[in-house]
Design a protein around this motif. Sequence first.
Motif, PDB file in Angstrom:
ATOM      1  N   LEU A  65       0.840  -1.192   0.000  1.00  0.00           N
ATOM      2  CA  LEU A  65       0.000   0.000   0.000  1.00  0.00           C
ATOM      3  C   LEU A  65       0.875   1.242   0.000  1.00  0.00           C
ATOM      4  CD1 LEU A  65      -2.770  -0.906   2.612  1.00  0.00           C
ATOM      5  CD2 LEU A  65      -2.755  -1.296   0.135  1.00  0.00           C
ATOM      6  N   ASP A  66       0.468   2.249  -0.733  1.00  0.00           N
ATOM      7  CA  ASP A  66       1.077   3.569  -0.678  1.00  0.00           C
ATOM      8  C   ASP A  66       0.242   4.378   0.297  1.00  0.00           C
ATOM      9  OD1 ASP A  66       1.804   6.256  -1.125  1.00  0.00           O
ATOM     10  OD2 ASP A  66       2.363   5.849  -3.207  1.00  0.00           O
ATOM     11  N   ALA A  67       0.836   4.808   1.393  1.00  0.00           N
ATOM     12  CA  ALA A  67       0.089   5.476   2.464  1.00  0.00           C
ATOM     13  C   ALA A  67      -0.559   6.774   2.011  1.00  0.00           C
ATOM     14  CB  ALA A  67       1.004   5.744   3.652  1.00  0.00           C
ATOM     15  N   ARG A  68      -0.094   7.338   0.892  1.00  0.00           N
ATOM     16  CA  ARG A  68      -0.730   8.558   0.383  1.00  0.00           C
ATOM     17  C   ARG A  68      -2.144   8.264  -0.124  1.00  0.00           C
ATOM     18  NH1 ARG A  68       3.887  10.356  -3.702  1.00  0.00           N
ATOM     19  NH2 ARG A  68       3.846   8.084  -3.976  1.00  0.00           N
ATOM     20  N   GLY A  69      -2.390   7.003  -0.473  1.00  0.00           N
ATOM     21  CA  GLY A  69      -3.748   6.584  -0.797  1.00  0.00           C
ATOM     22  C   GLY A  69      -4.469   6.299   0.512  1.00  0.00           C
ATOM     23  N   ASP A  70      -5.056   7.336   1.118  1.00  0.00           N
ATOM     24  CA  ASP A  70      -5.532   7.228   2.494  1.00  0.00           C
ATOM     25  C   ASP A  70      -6.974   6.747   2.621  1.00  0.00           C
ATOM     26  OD1 ASP A  70      -6.586   9.556   1.461  1.00  0.00           O
ATOM     27  OD2 ASP A  70      -5.734  10.876   2.981  1.00  0.00           O
ATOM     28  N   ARG A  71      -7.556   6.327   1.540  1.00  0.00           N
ATOM     29  CA  ARG A  71      -8.860   5.657   1.563  1.00  0.00           C
ATOM     30  C   ARG A  71      -8.834   4.641   0.429  1.00  0.00           C
ATOM     31  NH1 ARG A  71     -13.304   4.401   4.739  1.00  0.00           N
ATOM     32  NH2 ARG A  71     -15.306   4.834   3.725  1.00  0.00           N
ATOM     33  N   ASN A  72      -8.734   3.371   0.773  1.00  0.00           N
ATOM     34  CA  ASN A  72      -8.587   2.302  -0.215  1.00  0.00           C
ATOM     35  C   ASN A  72      -9.788   1.374  -0.111  1.00  0.00           C
ATOM     36  OD1 ASN A  72      -7.841  -0.060  -1.651  1.00  0.00           O
ATOM     37  ND2 ASN A  72      -5.671   0.291  -1.260  1.00  0.00           N
ATOM     38  N   PRO A  73     -10.601   1.297  -1.159  1.00  0.00           N
ATOM     39  CA  PRO A  73     -11.799   0.456  -1.090  1.00  0.00           C
ATOM     40  C   PRO A  73     -11.525  -1.036  -1.218  1.00  0.00           C
ATOM     41  CG  PRO A  73     -11.659   1.501  -3.230  1.00  0.00           C
ATOM     42  CD  PRO A  73     -10.537   2.076  -2.418  1.00  0.00           C
ATOM     43  N   HIS A  74     -10.286  -1.417  -1.576  1.00  0.00           N
ATOM     44  CA  HIS A  74      -9.861  -2.821  -1.623  1.00  0.00           C
ATOM     45  C   HIS A  74     -10.795  -3.672  -2.504  1.00  0.00           C
ATOM     46  CE1 HIS A  74      -6.738  -2.217   1.362  1.00  0.00           C
ATOM     47  NE2 HIS A  74      -7.613  -1.559   2.091  1.00  0.00           N
ATOM     48  N   TYR A  75     -10.740  -3.368  -3.797  1.00  0.00           N
ATOM     49  CA  TYR A  75     -11.536  -4.162  -4.734  1.00  0.00           C
ATOM     50  C   TYR A  75     -11.071  -5.612  -4.772  1.00  0.00           C
ATOM     51  CZ  TYR A  75     -13.152  -6.015  -9.185  1.00  0.00           C
ATOM     52  OH  TYR A  75     -13.695  -6.823 -10.155  1.00  0.00           O
ATOM     53  N   MET A  76      -9.802  -5.849  -4.547  1.00  0.00           N
ATOM     54  CA  MET A  76      -9.267  -7.207  -4.510  1.00  0.00           C
ATOM     55  C   MET A  76      -8.340  -7.352  -3.308  1.00  0.00           C
ATOM     56  SD  MET A  76      -7.875  -7.412  -8.408  1.00  0.00           S
ATOM     57  CE  MET A  76      -8.893  -7.253  -9.861  1.00  0.00           C
ATOM     58  N   ALA A  77      -8.249  -8.549  -2.785  1.00  0.00           N
ATOM     59  CA  ALA A  77      -7.195  -8.894  -1.836  1.00  0.00           C
ATOM     60  C   ALA A  77      -6.133  -9.619  -2.659  1.00  0.00           C
ATOM     61  CB  ALA A  77      -7.733  -9.779  -0.724  1.00  0.00           C
TER      62      ALA A  77
END
Length: 388
Positions: A281-293
């Motif tokens: 994960l890139d922490a700058r992406g501070d809202r990740n909907p997680h389409y896939m694991a």
Amino acid sequence: MSKGVRLKSELPGWPQYDDAEREGLIRALEQGQWWRIGGGEVDAFEAEFAAAHGSPHALAVTNGTHALELALEVLGVGAGSEVIVPAFTFISSSQAAQRLGAVAVPVDVDPGTYCVDPAAVEAAIGPRTAAIMPVHMAGQMCDMDALGKLSADSGVPLVQDAAHAQGARWRGQRVGELGSVAAFSFQNGKLMTAGEGGAVLFPDADGYEKGFVRHSCGRPRTDRGYFHRTSGSNFRLNEFSASVLRAQLARLDGQIDTREARWPVLSKLLAEIPGVVPQALDARGDRNPHYMAMFRVPGITEERRARVVDTLIERGLPAFVGFRAVYRTDAFWEVAAPELTVDELARRCPHSEALTRDCVWLHHRTLLGSEEQMHEIAAVVADVLAGA
């Protein structure tokens, strides 16, 4: 059926729905107009989706592939131009450009996040480059700082492929607040769905109006005399789908909250399995909907990975092999392909080559399960890999 560790309880199903979808479908039915011209559901969904993503304009369309194609067309992409796409992505990213006659130019991705590498994008920009298409892989947003600077410096516009990124944020900014066109998918497996469907976010009214006319056979909204202004096609979304999407959008944030809580648990457990490397994960992406694991098993062969995925499915996990590099499909070479061989592209895209062989992903409904189920999922993965 294979023996070994299995899930003790079923994971949540997908799609999810309740009375909100039922009421929406009845509402669309009883309004007496079932297409967007005269109905109210598509207009309402567009306004709600735009507001949720921080954009002034959203245009609902038939599917995510059409969303990409329309976005590129509005930006003037066509024959004689090039579109830079990540090599590791679903084929729609490249086909949307190729269907317009533009050459799709695949570039490599980051081996940790699986998102397009800005340095590879910069190296591929040339005099015919008409658009850069970052794909927010599995909900992890691309490096929009670097890509935004590249776009500004080169004058080449970005078209965000946000098919996996409903509700995502980059440094607190939603997809529609980043100043570029973005395309979404509502296909059956996506984070919100009506079976099929798509949307394009436009940062300006002019782009939206051009998109509207082209998505409606070149016909303005108020036309009664068949004065078709431009070429186009019928990409209009119907009222029933829009009513379902309004209900899906209303529960999206709560589902993202759950997945955001579950991924750190599952990712840590997967990382403890010998040979498994979860998506970074890139922490700058501070809202990740997680389409896939998503995770990798470096060094595995394609054949062995296929057996692993089959066994995971038998054990109760909704598992899939990772995408194949776009240039390793027959479809990529049918029309508007670059003047390079597969081997030449493979040498330029070593990380995409590796992901083609070793990436596995689990459907996002796994992350809607309980925290206990995250431990069960990891135990199944560990057992299957140990016995493969």
